[in-house]
Design a protein around this motif. Structure first.
Motif, PDB file in Angstrom:
ATOM      1  N   UNK A  92       0.848  -1.191   0.000  1.00 22.45           N
ATOM      2  CA  UNK A  92       0.000   0.000   0.000  1.00 22.45           C
ATOM      3  C   UNK A  92       0.881   1.237   0.000  1.00 22.45           C
ATOM      4  N   UNK A  93       0.683   2.100  -0.977  1.00 24.50           N
ATOM      5  CA  UNK A  93       1.384   3.379  -1.017  1.00 24.50           C
ATOM      6  C   UNK A  93       0.428   4.464  -0.536  1.00 24.50           C
ATOM      7  N   UNK A  94       0.886   5.303   0.401  1.00 24.94           N
ATOM      8  CA  UNK A  94       0.029   6.307   1.023  1.00 24.94           C
ATOM      9  C   UNK A  94       0.479   7.717   0.675  1.00 24.94           C
ATOM     10  N   UNK A  95      -0.513   8.594   0.453  1.00 19.83           N
ATOM     11  CA  UNK A  95      -0.258  10.031   0.357  1.00 19.83           C
ATOM     12  C   UNK A  95      -1.293  10.708   1.236  1.00 19.83           C
ATOM     13  N   UNK A  96      -0.819  11.488   2.217  1.00 21.83           N
ATOM     14  CA  UNK A  96      -1.708  12.069   3.218  1.00 21.83           C
ATOM     15  C   UNK A  96      -2.244  13.416   2.735  1.00 21.83           C
ATOM     16  N   UNK A  97      -3.577  13.566   2.776  1.00 24.59           N
ATOM     17  CA  UNK A  97      -4.238  14.791   2.345  1.00 24.59           C
ATOM     18  C   UNK A  97      -4.642  15.665   3.527  1.00 24.59           C
ATOM     19  N   UNK A  98      -4.428  15.169   4.737  1.00 27.03           N
ATOM     20  CA  UNK A  98      -4.860  15.851   5.964  1.00 27.03           C
ATOM     21  C   UNK A  98      -6.371  16.084   5.911  1.00 27.03           C
ATOM     22  N   UNK A  99      -6.820  17.322   6.070  1.00 30.62           N
ATOM     23  CA  UNK A  99      -8.280  17.568   6.096  1.00 30.62           C
ATOM     24  C   UNK A  99      -8.798  18.096   4.763  1.00 30.62           C
ATOM     25  N   UNK A 100      -8.002  17.948   3.682  1.00 28.83           N
ATOM     26  CA  UNK A 100      -8.418  18.439   2.369  1.00 28.83           C
ATOM     27  C   UNK A 100      -9.123  17.319   1.591  1.00 28.83           C
ATOM     28  N   UNK A 101     -10.409  17.500   1.325  1.00 24.29           N
ATOM     29  CA  UNK A 101     -11.153  16.542   0.516  1.00 24.29           C
ATOM     30  C   UNK A 101     -11.173  17.027  -0.927  1.00 24.29           C
ATOM     31  N   UNK A 102     -10.636  16.259  -1.878  1.00 22.77           N
ATOM     32  CA  UNK A 102     -10.647  16.691  -3.284  1.00 22.77           C
ATOM     33  C   UNK A 102     -12.065  16.794  -3.826  1.00 22.77           C
ATOM     34  N   UNK A 103     -12.233  17.660  -4.816  1.00 23.53           N
ATOM     35  CA  UNK A 103     -13.484  17.735  -5.557  1.00 23.53           C
ATOM     36  C   UNK A 103     -13.480  16.802  -6.750  1.00 23.53           C
ATOM     37  N   UNK A 104     -12.287  16.356  -7.142  1.00 21.62           N
ATOM     38  CA  UNK A 104     -12.152  15.547  -8.352  1.00 21.62           C
ATOM     39  C   UNK A 104     -10.858  14.746  -8.256  1.00 21.62           C
ATOM     40  N   UNK A 105     -10.895  13.493  -8.706  1.00 20.68           N
ATOM     41  CA  UNK A 105      -9.689  12.686  -8.847  1.00 20.68           C
ATOM     42  C   UNK A 105      -9.679  12.051 -10.226  1.00 20.68           C
ATOM     43  N   UNK A 106      -8.609  12.265 -10.978  1.00 23.45           N
ATOM     44  CA  UNK A 106      -8.429  11.650 -12.286  1.00 23.45           C
ATOM     45  C   UNK A 106      -7.053  11.009 -12.335  1.00 23.45           C
TER      46      UNK A 106
END
Length: 285
Positions: free
Chosen positions: A225-239
């Motif tokens: 599992x590779x992780x990238x932490x976004x903290x409290x930021x929820x994306x509006x879009x993922x592509x």
């Protein structure tokens, strides 16, 4: 047609009113939205063009130029048509009672995977049909649990069709299936459009009114599992495309590799409306 340095390479005349473009490596298909015409381009040249009976709903091309088209007409719910890389029609398969939602051709040109949905009963039933391109016969069927709706298919290698459903991600081959991931209520986004990987954005509660989010990236053939932490930021879009993932936060974009490494953070002075993600480039609108 331009390269990644904005140099003009070629100009092609395409007789289409509203184009829909799909690309895979050096191949591009351009089809007419709600029409029946399509064009296949290799590198910078028009390779061949075609016209079908019925309306093109979706089109897919593999890395070798084999094309599968999902079409509709007044007789069948869906028709799936397969062409080789020279424009020869190999076969059609007719679906009288289910809708084809997506299709993909394996990287060795041997298998066609079709994602079908049946809405006629009290529950929604999804099915993955694996067909031999040589014989045009069904060689394996996977029936998903009730109400688990198929949304996308992408071949990871010669045999593994990675299938994304609303509640799960499943690997389906010509002789079996393997559930790779079960979605939970904390999943905000998911994608299988990464080379030999899939990814999800998952949140967990960090307080009464706050969440922390993580981008989790999984190789198809291992449990790493590779992780990238976004903290409290929820994306509006993922592509995603190829080896990169783009997360749109509204006025900011993170471009991340399939290994979970931040490649670029872009901050805009204006609201970002949309992203276009190629195998090695991201366009921000």
């Amino acid at each position: 047609i331009y390269n990644n340095k904005s140099n003009l390479l070629n100009e092609l005349t395409i007789n289409i009113t509203t184009p829909f473009i799909y690309s895979n490596g050096k191949y591009v298909t351009i089809s007419e939205k709600d029409g029946n015409k399509f064009y296949v381009i290799n590198n910078t040249n028009l390779l061949w063009q075609g016209k079908i009976d019925g309306k093109i709903e979706k089109i897919n091309i593999n890395q070798n130029g084999y094309v599968s088209i999902i079409a509709s007409n007044s007789t069948y719910k869906s028709i799936v048509i397969v062409f080789d890389n020279n424009g020869n029609e190999l076969f059609k398969t007719f679906l009288p009672s289910t809708y084809a939602m997506c299709s993909a051709i394996s990287t060795n040109n041997s298998f066609l995977a079709i994602g079908e949905v049946n809405y006629s009963g009290t529950v929604i039933k999804s099915n993955i049909r694996i067909m031999s391109i040589d014989s045009a016969k069904i060689i394996y069927n996977y029936s998903a649990p009730n109400n688990d709706v198929i949304t996308n298919i992408k071949y990871a290698d010669k045999e593994k069709a990675i299938c994304m459903f609303t509640n799960s991600i499943v690997s389906v081959t010509s002789n079996g299936n393997n559930v790779l991931y079960n979605m939970n209520n904390n999943i905000a986004f998911s994608t299988i459009n990464i080379s030999n990987h899939f990814a999800v954005v998952e949140g967990e509660s960090s307080g009464l009114f706050s969440h922390k989010y993580q981008l989790k990236i999984y190789p198809i053939n291992s449990n790493n599992e590779n992780l990238y932490f976004l903290d409290n930021k929820l994306p509006k879009q993922m592509l995603a495309n190829g080896k990169i993932i783009a997360l749109n936060y509204g006025s900011e974009v993170d471009i991340i590799t399939q290994n979970g490494t931040l490649k670029k953070n872009y901050i805009s002075s204006k609201q970002i409306k949309d992203l276009i993600v190629g195998e090695s480039i991201v366009g921000i609108i």
